[in-house]
Design a protein around this motif. Structure first.
Motif, PDB file in Angstrom:
ATOM      1  N   PRO A   1       1.022  -1.360  -0.164  1.00 45.96           N
ATOM      2  CA  PRO A   1       0.560  -0.254   0.551  1.00 45.96           C
ATOM      3  C   PRO A   1       1.225   0.880  -0.050  1.00 45.96           C
ATOM      4  CG  PRO A   1       0.088  -0.532   2.532  1.00 45.96           C
ATOM      5  CD  PRO A   1       0.746  -1.723   1.415  1.00 45.96           C
ATOM      6  N   CYS A   2       0.239   2.694  -0.390  1.00 37.38           N
ATOM      7  CA  CYS A   2       0.684   3.745  -0.224  1.00 37.38           C
ATOM      8  C   CYS A   2       1.093   3.420   0.953  1.00 37.38           C
ATOM      9  CB  CYS A   2      -0.477   4.508  -0.721  1.00 37.38           C
ATOM     10  SG  CYS A   2      -0.723   4.747  -2.244  1.00 37.38           S
ATOM     11  N   THR A   3       2.309   4.459   1.320  1.00 37.55           N
ATOM     12  CA  THR A   3       3.159   4.515   2.593  1.00 37.55           C
ATOM     13  C   THR A   3       2.763   5.870   3.576  1.00 37.55           C
ATOM     14  OG1 THR A   3       5.024   5.416   1.237  1.00 37.55           O
ATOM     15  CG2 THR A   3       4.764   2.845   2.206  1.00 37.55           C
ATOM     16  N   ALA A   4       2.260   7.104   2.617  1.00 33.95           N
ATOM     17  CA  ALA A   4       1.991   8.102   3.251  1.00 33.95           C
ATOM     18  C   ALA A   4       1.352   8.792   2.360  1.00 33.95           C
ATOM     19  CB  ALA A   4       3.255   9.005   3.412  1.00 33.95           C
ATOM     20  N   PHE A   5       0.538  10.051   2.815  1.00 36.08           N
ATOM     21  CA  PHE A   5      -0.677  10.861   2.092  1.00 36.08           C
ATOM     22  C   PHE A   5      -0.386  11.744   2.490  1.00 36.08           C
ATOM     23  CE2 PHE A   5      -2.733   6.573   2.370  1.00 36.08           C
ATOM     24  CZ  PHE A   5      -3.579   6.272   0.909  1.00 36.08           C
ATOM     25  N   GLY A   6      -0.216  13.033   1.586  1.00 38.12           N
ATOM     26  CA  GLY A   6      -0.054  14.301   1.582  1.00 38.12           C
ATOM     27  C   GLY A   6       1.404  15.238   0.856  1.00 38.12           C
ATOM     28  N   PRO A   7       1.314  16.327   1.050  1.00 34.85           N
ATOM     29  CA  PRO A   7       0.906  17.630   2.148  1.00 34.85           C
ATOM     30  C   PRO A   7      -0.488  17.702   1.592  1.00 34.85           C
ATOM     31  CG  PRO A   7       2.133  18.321   1.066  1.00 34.85           C
ATOM     32  CD  PRO A   7       2.287  17.028   0.184  1.00 34.85           C
ATOM     33  N   PHE A   8      -1.528  17.688   2.191  1.00 38.40           N
ATOM     34  CA  PHE A   8      -2.875  18.425   1.852  1.00 38.40           C
ATOM     35  C   PHE A   8      -2.769  19.828   1.637  1.00 38.40           C
ATOM     36  CE2 PHE A   8      -2.947  13.726   4.223  1.00 38.40           C
ATOM     37  CZ  PHE A   8      -4.369  13.808   2.819  1.00 38.40           C
ATOM     38  N   GLU A   9      -4.078  19.836   0.558  1.00 38.09           N
ATOM     39  CA  GLU A   9      -4.294  21.502   0.731  1.00 38.09           C
ATOM     40  C   GLU A   9      -5.695  21.003   0.330  1.00 38.09           C
ATOM     41  OE1 GLU A   9      -1.735  24.093   0.392  1.00 38.09           O
ATOM     42  OE2 GLU A   9      -0.735  22.635   0.169  1.00 38.09           O
ATOM     43  N   GLY A  10      -6.327  23.033   0.448  1.00 40.10           N
ATOM     44  CA  GLY A  10      -7.531  22.697  -0.087  1.00 40.10           C
ATOM     45  C   GLY A  10      -8.270  22.308   1.127  1.00 40.10           C
ATOM     46  N   LEU A  11      -8.171  21.911   2.429  1.00 39.62           N
ATOM     47  CA  LEU A  11      -8.466  21.728   3.760  1.00 39.62           C
ATOM     48  C   LEU A  11      -9.735  22.831   4.035  1.00 39.62           C
ATOM     49  CD1 LEU A  11      -5.524  20.223   5.878  1.00 39.62           C
ATOM     50  CD2 LEU A  11      -7.582  18.604   4.676  1.00 39.62           C
ATOM     51  N   SER A  12     -10.607  22.345   5.491  1.00 37.83           N
ATOM     52  CA  SER A  12     -11.180  23.443   5.876  1.00 37.83           C
ATOM     53  C   SER A  12     -11.017  25.010   6.187  1.00 37.83           C
ATOM     54  CB  SER A  12     -12.851  22.769   6.640  1.00 37.83           C
ATOM     55  OG  SER A  12     -13.606  24.349   6.467  1.00 37.83           O
ATOM     56  N   THR A  13     -11.334  25.688   5.915  1.00 41.75           N
ATOM     57  CA  THR A  13     -10.574  26.962   6.703  1.00 41.75           C
ATOM     58  C   THR A  13     -11.319  27.998   7.603  1.00 41.75           C
ATOM     59  OG1 THR A  13     -11.510  28.956   5.625  1.00 41.75           O
ATOM     60  CG2 THR A  13      -8.970  28.145   4.294  1.00 41.75           C
ATOM     61  N   VAL A  14     -12.894  26.969   8.389  1.00 42.11           N
ATOM     62  CA  VAL A  14     -13.368  27.651   9.081  1.00 42.11           C
ATOM     63  C   VAL A  14     -13.645  26.203   9.795  1.00 42.11           C
ATOM     64  CG1 VAL A  14     -14.207  29.267   7.847  1.00 42.11           C
ATOM     65  CG2 VAL A  14     -15.463  28.043   7.360  1.00 42.11           C
ATOM     66  N   LEU A  15     -14.169  25.016   9.437  1.00 41.88           N
ATOM     67  CA  LEU A  15     -14.611  24.069   9.901  1.00 41.88           C
ATOM     68  C   LEU A  15     -12.994  22.905  10.790  1.00 41.88           C
ATOM     69  CD1 LEU A  15     -17.198  22.917  11.297  1.00 41.88           C
ATOM     70  CD2 LEU A  15     -17.005  21.330   8.923  1.00 41.88           C
ATOM     71  N   THR A  16     -13.625  22.777  11.785  1.00 40.02           N
ATOM     72  CA  THR A  16     -12.419  22.246  12.499  1.00 40.02           C
ATOM     73  C   THR A  16     -13.023  21.657  14.024  1.00 40.02           C
ATOM     74  OG1 THR A  16     -11.982  23.775  14.573  1.00 40.02           O
ATOM     75  CG2 THR A  16     -10.458  23.955  12.247  1.00 40.02           C
ATOM     76  N   VAL A  17     -12.773  20.306  14.173  1.00 33.26           N
ATOM     77  CA  VAL A  17     -12.642  19.749  15.034  1.00 33.26           C
ATOM     78  C   VAL A  17     -11.638  19.458  16.382  1.00 33.26           C
ATOM     79  CG1 VAL A  17     -14.437  17.227  15.847  1.00 33.26           C
ATOM     80  CG2 VAL A  17     -15.226  17.916  13.324  1.00 33.26           C
ATOM     81  N   ARG A  18     -12.150  19.725  16.892  1.00 30.39           N
ATOM     82  CA  ARG A  18     -11.317  19.648  18.700  1.00 30.39           C
ATOM     83  C   ARG A  18      -9.231  20.407  17.810  1.00 30.39           C
ATOM     84  NH1 ARG A  18     -12.950  14.377  21.448  1.00 30.39           N
ATOM     85  NH2 ARG A  18     -14.612  15.190  22.829  1.00 30.39           N
ATOM     86  N   GLY A  19      -9.950  21.525  17.369  1.00 27.14           N
ATOM     87  CA  GLY A  19      -8.476  21.974  16.214  1.00 27.14           C
ATOM     88  C   GLY A  19      -8.259  21.011  14.920  1.00 27.14           C
ATOM     89  N   GLN A  20      -8.858  20.360  14.432  1.00 30.22           N
ATOM     90  CA  GLN A  20      -8.301  19.669  13.289  1.00 30.22           C
ATOM     91  C   GLN A  20      -9.269  20.092  12.386  1.00 30.22           C
ATOM     92  OE1 GLN A  20      -5.499  17.309  12.364  1.00 30.22           O
ATOM     93  NE2 GLN A  20      -5.106  18.128  14.416  1.00 30.22           N
TER      94      GLN A  20
END
Length: 101
Positions: free
Chosen positions: A52-71
């Motif tokens: 399998p793939c060993t890593a995913f990222g870096p991530f772009e286009g994540l929400s800039t306003v919605l977080t869950v416990r800081g994520q």
């Protein structure tokens, strides 16, 4: 605004489907949302390839306003590389109720 990704999202890495897990406290239609830390974890994001793939990222286009416990949450606009090669492909968000920036 873009749909938020949940555990039921249809994702792939170029090799085939990716199965995902999340323990987020925020759910949509009973499915936990996908968080940035979930996406960085090989245990939470599993490629179907025998090696399998060993890593995913870096991530772009994540929400800039919605977080869950800081994520930050993943959206249909999220992009990422998969290692050893490829890119995250989002076919369906798994829900159509919750959208965010």
């Amino acid at each position: 605004m873009a749909p938020v990704l949940v555990v039921g999202a249809v994702l792939s890495c170029g090799h085939g489907p990716i199965t995902v897990k999340s323990n987020a406290i925020l759910t949509v239609a009973g499915q936990p949302v996908l968080l940035a830390d979930d996406a960085r974890s090989q245990a939470a994001f599993k490629c179907s390839l025998s090696t399998p793939c060993t890593a995913f990222g870096p991530f772009e286009g994540l929400s800039t306003v919605l977080t869950v416990r800081g994520q930050r949450v993943l959206l249909t606009t999220t992009t990422a590389k998969t290692l050893p090669n490829g890119s995250l492909i989002i076919t369906a968000p798994g829900q159509t109720v919750l959208v965010a920036k």
